[in-house]
Write a protein that holds these residues in place. Structure first.
Motif, PDB file in Angstrom:
ATOM      1  N   ASN A 250       0.828  -1.209   0.000  1.00  0.00           N
ATOM      2  CA  ASN A 250       0.000   0.000   0.000  1.00  0.00           C
ATOM      3  C   ASN A 250       0.863   1.260   0.000  1.00  0.00           C
ATOM      4  N   GLU A 251       1.948   1.249   0.759  1.00  0.00           N
ATOM      5  CA  GLU A 251       2.850   2.407   0.806  1.00  0.00           C
ATOM      6  C   GLU A 251       3.551   2.597  -0.536  1.00  0.00           C
ATOM      7  N   TRP A 252       4.000   1.498  -1.148  1.00  0.00           N
ATOM      8  CA  TRP A 252       4.698   1.605  -2.431  1.00  0.00           C
ATOM      9  C   TRP A 252       3.773   2.148  -3.519  1.00  0.00           C
ATOM     10  N   ALA A 253       2.516   1.746  -3.490  1.00  0.00           N
ATOM     11  CA  ALA A 253       1.567   2.167  -4.524  1.00  0.00           C
ATOM     12  C   ALA A 253       1.224   3.652  -4.426  1.00  0.00           C
ATOM     13  N   LYS A 254       1.563   4.295  -3.309  1.00  0.00           N
ATOM     14  CA  LYS A 254       1.318   5.736  -3.175  1.00  0.00           C
ATOM     15  C   LYS A 254       2.326   6.563  -3.967  1.00  0.00           C
ATOM     16  N   ASP A 255       3.463   5.957  -4.315  1.00  0.00           N
ATOM     17  CA  ASP A 255       4.513   6.662  -5.061  1.00  0.00           C
ATOM     18  C   ASP A 255       4.066   6.866  -6.508  1.00  0.00           C
ATOM     19  N   ASP A 256       4.382   8.040  -7.057  1.00  0.00           N
ATOM     20  CA  ASP A 256       4.030   8.321  -8.454  1.00  0.00           C
ATOM     21  C   ASP A 256       4.659   7.311  -9.419  1.00  0.00           C
ATOM     22  N   LYS A 257       5.786   6.745  -9.022  1.00  0.00           N
ATOM     23  CA  LYS A 257       6.463   5.794  -9.903  1.00  0.00           C
ATOM     24  C   LYS A 257       5.644   4.524 -10.097  1.00  0.00           C
ATOM     25  N   PHE A 258       4.779   4.220  -9.142  1.00  0.00           N
ATOM     26  CA  PHE A 258       3.928   3.041  -9.286  1.00  0.00           C
ATOM     27  C   PHE A 258       3.052   3.167 -10.534  1.00  0.00           C
ATOM     28  N   LEU A 259       2.441   4.331 -10.715  1.00  0.00           N
ATOM     29  CA  LEU A 259       1.591   4.538 -11.890  1.00  0.00           C
ATOM     30  C   LEU A 259       2.406   4.490 -13.184  1.00  0.00           C
ATOM     31  N   LYS A 260       3.644   5.003 -13.133  1.00  0.00           N
ATOM     32  CA  LYS A 260       4.504   4.937 -14.308  1.00  0.00           C
ATOM     33  C   LYS A 260       4.810   3.486 -14.669  1.00  0.00           C
ATOM     34  N   ILE A 261       5.133   2.694 -13.647  1.00  0.00           N
ATOM     35  CA  ILE A 261       5.459   1.290 -13.891  1.00  0.00           C
ATOM     36  C   ILE A 261       4.243   0.544 -14.415  1.00  0.00           C
ATOM     37  N   VAL A 262       3.062   0.861 -13.868  1.00  0.00           N
ATOM     38  CA  VAL A 262       1.827   0.230 -14.332  1.00  0.00           C
ATOM     39  C   VAL A 262       1.601   0.526 -15.812  1.00  0.00           C
ATOM     40  N   LYS A 263       1.725   1.791 -16.197  1.00  0.00           N
ATOM     41  CA  LYS A 263       1.511   2.161 -17.597  1.00  0.00           C
ATOM     42  C   LYS A 263       2.546   1.501 -18.499  1.00  0.00           C
ATOM     43  N   TYR A 264       3.786   1.474 -18.016  1.00  0.00           N
ATOM     44  CA  TYR A 264       4.857   0.888 -18.827  1.00  0.00           C
ATOM     45  C   TYR A 264       4.662  -0.621 -18.982  1.00  0.00           C
ATOM     46  N   THR A 265       4.381  -1.314 -17.892  1.00  0.00           N
ATOM     47  CA  THR A 265       4.246  -2.773 -17.940  1.00  0.00           C
ATOM     48  C   THR A 265       3.050  -3.205 -18.773  1.00  0.00           C
ATOM     49  N   ASN A 266       1.978  -2.434 -18.705  1.00  0.00           N
ATOM     50  CA  ASN A 266       0.759  -2.816 -19.400  1.00  0.00           C
ATOM     51  C   ASN A 266       0.637  -2.205 -20.800  1.00  0.00           C
ATOM     52  N   SER A 267       1.701  -1.550 -21.279  1.00  0.00           N
ATOM     53  CA  SER A 267       1.664  -0.946 -22.607  1.00  0.00           C
ATOM     54  C   SER A 267       2.155  -1.925 -23.662  1.00  0.00           C
ATOM     55  N   ASP A 268       1.848  -1.606 -24.895  1.00  0.00           N
ATOM     56  CA  ASP A 268       2.333  -2.381 -26.034  1.00  0.00           C
ATOM     57  C   ASP A 268       3.755  -1.924 -26.318  1.00  0.00           C
ATOM     58  N   LYS A 269       4.744  -2.781 -26.033  1.00  0.00           N
ATOM     59  CA  LYS A 269       6.143  -2.370 -26.152  1.00  0.00           C
ATOM     60  C   LYS A 269       6.547  -2.064 -27.598  1.00  0.00           C
ATOM     61  N   LYS A 270       5.784  -2.580 -28.562  1.00  0.00           N
ATOM     62  CA  LYS A 270       6.110  -2.308 -29.968  1.00  0.00           C
ATOM     63  C   LYS A 270       5.700  -0.894 -30.376  1.00  0.00           C
ATOM     64  N   ASN A 271       4.724  -0.342 -29.666  1.00  0.00           N
ATOM     65  CA  ASN A 271       4.258   1.018 -29.952  1.00  0.00           C
ATOM     66  C   ASN A 271       4.263   1.826 -28.660  1.00  0.00           C
ATOM     67  N   ILE A 272       5.399   1.798 -27.991  1.00  0.00           N
ATOM     68  CA  ILE A 272       5.509   2.343 -26.645  1.00  0.00           C
ATOM     69  C   ILE A 272       5.172   3.827 -26.584  1.00  0.00           C
ATOM     70  N   LYS A 273       5.502   4.576 -27.648  1.00  0.00           N
ATOM     71  CA  LYS A 273       5.291   6.023 -27.638  1.00  0.00           C
ATOM     72  C   LYS A 273       3.820   6.409 -27.604  1.00  0.00           C
ATOM     73  N   GLU A 274       2.953   5.511 -28.001  1.00  0.00           N
ATOM     74  CA  GLU A 274       1.524   5.799 -27.989  1.00  0.00           C
ATOM     75  C   GLU A 274       0.948   5.745 -26.581  1.00  0.00           C
ATOM     76  N   TYR A 275       1.710   5.189 -25.634  1.00  0.00           N
ATOM     77  CA  TYR A 275       1.190   4.980 -24.282  1.00  0.00           C
ATOM     78  C   TYR A 275       1.864   5.870 -23.247  1.00  0.00           C
ATOM     79  N   ILE A 276       3.187   6.031 -23.354  1.00  0.00           N
ATOM     80  CA  ILE A 276       3.918   6.794 -22.346  1.00  0.00           C
ATOM     81  C   ILE A 276       5.000   7.639 -23.018  1.00  0.00           C
ATOM     82  N   ASP A 277       5.473   8.669 -22.314  1.00  0.00           N
ATOM     83  CA  ASP A 277       6.541   9.510 -22.857  1.00  0.00           C
ATOM     84  C   ASP A 277       7.819   9.417 -22.034  1.00  0.00           C
TER      85      ASP A 277
END
Length: 450
Positions: A250-277
């Motif tokens: 619960n404490e780790w998920a409060k960090d902004d980096k958690f949302l970044k990791i979520v978006k990165y892990t769940n994105s399409d790595k072949k078209n990564i730019k369409e999901y995150i910058d």
């Protein structure tokens, strides 16, 4: 593409593993373990005793595993169901890891939490825990007394293994939370392991359980004796307490980096730019020094970075190897940690050592030739061999001169070079460059025959 495990590794996981490896006796124990341990033993046990799940055997649970492995970029491990009333799951193996879940787990948890458990086990695979976990489970069990390397196992090693295994669970919980895109499923799983069976009537209150977890942390962290009692009570456990795991995730998920990791892990790595910058390098600059520049460039490109420049250094240091990374900078920042993120178009400069190629050398010395030996190496050789060597190097203005030396001494030899000059220079090094039209003068000895 596999996800860099540094995105998930808990600091206590890393510190505990380093401490374990530093214990005297760990290295010989590991070598002894690898000599006698075999994955085949596990294959025999699983194939003969447990139920192997797949497309044609309880596919509902097996199909939960596939999208998790796709997200993490790992191979789909074998999945087994074991008849055991105790709710449990574990991952073992090495080169071909496998996951075992118990019938008690399926009876305790609702189906919507099973993917969380499977993601947790896949987290151990993604974080490269499996071999040491397998080793730790054996070393910390009574079975160690039956193995030939049992005398190598000390109490400090057993305690350190147990502590690391507990810490590694935090990292695997992070993987599960990222795959779920929320910590709530992990927290609910801990709540159910704590006592809320799926057959119990009533609604589960996650907030109340988190308040309980917070109260526990305050009780143990705020009192030295309570902390000591906690260690004494649970030092042999392979897993942290349910409340502690819920609090940590619960404490780790409060960090902004958690949302970044979520978006990165769940994105399409072949078209990564369409999901995150932004992208994670996943490793500190310090850890990248000394790696191979080509492998590092490929690794960064696979992550999605686009603006990578290679800076070649030809001056060799004392311990430098061909292709070795000397430094790396991102947007002129030459030091960064393993948890930092950078823009996809960040300017990355990899400075590395590599000797000049023949083509590069020739391009730097137009209309010049290299002398194949130093002046000291040439002295004493037969003048005919020296002349041939000089001409084969491309020099055309080669002059030989016989010099009478009088009476021959005990160690003197006829026709040996005693002086060579290039444009009047008598001292030069091997591979020194000279103009093609240079005059090479070779003076050699001859002696009276009497």
């Amino acid at each position: 593409m596999s996800i860099n495990p540094n995105l998930f590794i808990h600091k206590d996981d890393r510190a505990a593993l380093n401490a374990l490896k530093a214990i005297p006796g760990f290295t010989p124990l590991l070598k002894s373990f690898m000599k006698v341990w075999s994955e085949k033993q596990f294959n025999i046990e699983n194939m003969s005793t447990n139920l192997k799940l797949g497309p044609n055997q309880l596919p509902k649970y097996y199909n939960m595993l596939i999208p998790i492995c796709d997200k993490l970029g790992i191979d789909v491990p074998d999945l087994y169901l074991k008849l055991d009333v105790y709710p449990n799951s574990y991952t073992s193996g090495d080169t071909h890891p496998f996951i075992v879940i118990t019938s008690g787990l399926l009876e305790t948890l609702p189906d919507e939490l099973i993917p969380t458990v499977l993601a947790h086990e896949c987290g151990h695979i993604a974080c490269h825990h499996v071999l040491y976990h397998t080793m730790g489970q054996i070393i910390c069990s009574e079975a160690i007394q039956l193995l030939p390397f049992g005398e190598l196992v000390s109490i400090p090693i057993q305690k350190a293994f147990s502590y690391w295994m507990r810490c590694s669970e935090y990292s695997a919980d992070r993987v599960a939370a990222v795959c779920d895109e929320s910590p709530n499923m992990v927290i609910e799983t801990m709540t159910r392991f704590a006592g809320f069976d799926k057959d119990i009537a009533g609604e589960i209150n996650l907030e109340a359980f988190m308040n309980q977890a917070k109260e526990y942390k305050e009780m143990t962290d705020g009192d030295g004796w309570n902390k000591t009692l906690e260690f004494i009570m649970y030092s042999d456990n392979s897993h942290p307490m349910n409340a502690v795991r819920a609090y940590e995730i619960n404490e780790w998920a409060k960090d902004d980096k958690f949302l970044k990791i979520v978006k990165y892990t769940n994105s399409d790595k072949k078209n990564i730019k369409e999901y995150i910058d932004e992208l994670p390098v996943g490793t500190s600059s310090k850890n990248l020094i000394g790696s191979n520049y080509s492998e590092l460039k490929n690794q960064l490109e696979e992550l999605g970075f686009e603006n990578i420049t290679l800076n070649k250094v030809i001056e060799k240091g004392l311990l430098q190897k061909e292709g070795q990374v000397l430094s790396i900078s991102i947007d002129d920042q030459d030091t960064f940690n393993d948890d930092e993120w950078f823009k996809i178009n960040s300017k990355i400069v990899i400075t590395y050592y590599e000797a000049e190629t023949e083509e590069e050398l020739l391009a730097k010395h137009p209309n010049e030739l290299r002398i194949p030996l130093s002046s000291d190496q040439i002295s004493g050789k037969h003048f005919f061999d020296v002349e041939k060597m000089i001409r084969e190097a491309g020099f055309t203005n080669v002059v030989t001169e016989e010099v009478k030396r009088g009476k021959k001494g005990l160690f003197d030899k006829d026709n040996t070079v005693f002086l060579i000059t290039i444009n009047g220079e008598s001292k030069f090094k091997k591979n020194d460059w000279f103009d093609k039209e240079s005059i090479v003068k070779i003076q050699y000895n001859t002696f009276d025959k009497k």
